[in-house]
Design an enzyme around this catalytic site. Structure first.
Site, PDB file in Angstrom:
ATOM      1  CB  CYS A 128      -0.822  -0.241   1.013  1.00 30.49           C
ATOM      2  SG  CYS A 128      -1.817   1.599   1.396  1.00 30.49           S
ATOM      3  CB  CYS A 131       0.095   2.275   4.431  1.00 28.90           C
ATOM      4  SG  CYS A 131      -1.926   1.454   3.779  1.00 28.90           S
ATOM      5  CG  ASP A 132       3.613   1.301   4.198  1.00 30.33           C
ATOM      6  OD1 ASP A 132       3.105   1.682   5.549  1.00 30.33           O
ATOM      7  OD2 ASP A 132       3.290  -0.056   3.930  1.00 30.33           O
TER       8      ASP A 132
END
Length: 300
Positions: A128, A131-132
């Site tokens: 993701c 997300c990261d």
């Protein structure tokens, strides 16, 4: 009736069954919204010309469903079975008896299945970018895949990373043309064609990727600080695969009105074989399933 899953498909279905004055219970094991919550911005859903955050959109879906009487229960469905003329959804907390079920459980990230993937997940390997991605500011990363998701992830990563390589096993992308145009126009993105990842290299963190040219068979390595696997999703259908018919990819087979192989059991969204992993189509199939449920119950 019971709707399993509170992503775009399940919530859209709940709005319609609620408006249809059906006693609607929505089961969701986590936070309502589904996988769409892992993206940072929605710009391709009709009616929002400037875009909207997925959290805000899904909260609006939930509020709208609640307004029309849908109730929400935090529980995870582990199976369904026919009992005394009804369907029983077996959750972890309790069982739920209903005449009809809409399965809208979505899907999860597909794994690459190569050496080092499991060991280095969370240590430079991610599924993701939203997300990261911020963890890789001014770093060099790679993305594997050639569909909409991979192209979107790569474009997003250029906000943080100084270089993004897209590794694709074919000589052309499968993603939308507008996404391809954005990728090709981005100077931070380099495409490595006709290539597969055969291993992920690193000790405590990812250090490099082992690659193989699918045409020549030659092997090579590239150094990376991060690696994003964007090769699709796996439908969350294991809990019901012995009850309804699924295809070779574990997608629930549905007819044009979203019926499954079992009367009274419907499916919608990414868990089915009738949805191309887009929020708008997931919501549409949820609406279709809800209308079909209303027609089905009108027989009683």
């Amino acid at each position: 009736m019971v709707i399993i899953g509170a992503g775009p498909a399940g919530l859209a279905a709940a709005i319609y069954t609620g408006r249809g004055r059906l006693d609607t219970l929505v089961l969701e094991k986590g936070i309502p919204g589904g996988q769409i919550l892992l993206t940072d911005w929605v710009e391709n859903y009709p009616g929002f010309p400037e875009g909207i955050t997925p959290i805000e959109m899904m909260e609006n879906f939930r509020k709208q469903a609640s307004r029309f009487g849908a109730r929400f229960q935090t529980d995870e469905a582990r199976g369904i079975e026919s009992r005394d003329g009804h369907w029983v959804v077996k959750g972890i907390k309790e069982e739920y008896s209903t005449r009809t079920v809409i399965v809208a459980t979505g899907s999860n990230y597909r794994k690459l299945g190569v050496e080092g993937e499991e060991r280095l997940t969370g240590k430079g390997v991610s599924y993701c970018a939203t997300c990261d991605g911020a963890f890789f500011k001014d770093k060099e990363v790679a993305v594997v895949g050639g569909g909409d998701w991979a192209l979107t992830e790569a474009q997003f990563l250029t906000k943080f990373c100084k270089k993004v390589r897209i590794i694709h096993r074919r000589d052309k992308f499968r993603g939308e043309k507008i996404l391809q145009e954005r990728v090709f126009a981005n100077r931070k993105i380099e495409v490595i064609w006709d290539t597969v990842v055969i291993r992920i290299i690193g000790d405590q963190r990812i250090e490099a990727l082992g690659l193989k040219d699918v045409k020549t068979g030659s092997a090579s390595e590239i150094e990376v600080d991060g690696f994003f696997i964007s090769i699709g999703m796996i439908p969350n259908s294991d809990f019901i695969k012995d009850t309804v018919e699924v295809d070779e990819w574990k997608q629930i087979r549905v007819q044009k009105n979203m019926t499954t192989s079992q009367p009274g059991v419907y499916a919608a969204g990414d868990v089915t074989d009738a949805c191309p992993n887009q929020m708008a189509t997931a919501a549409g199939t949820g609406v279709h399933a809800a209308i079909a449920v209303e027609e089905y119950l009108s027989q009683y």
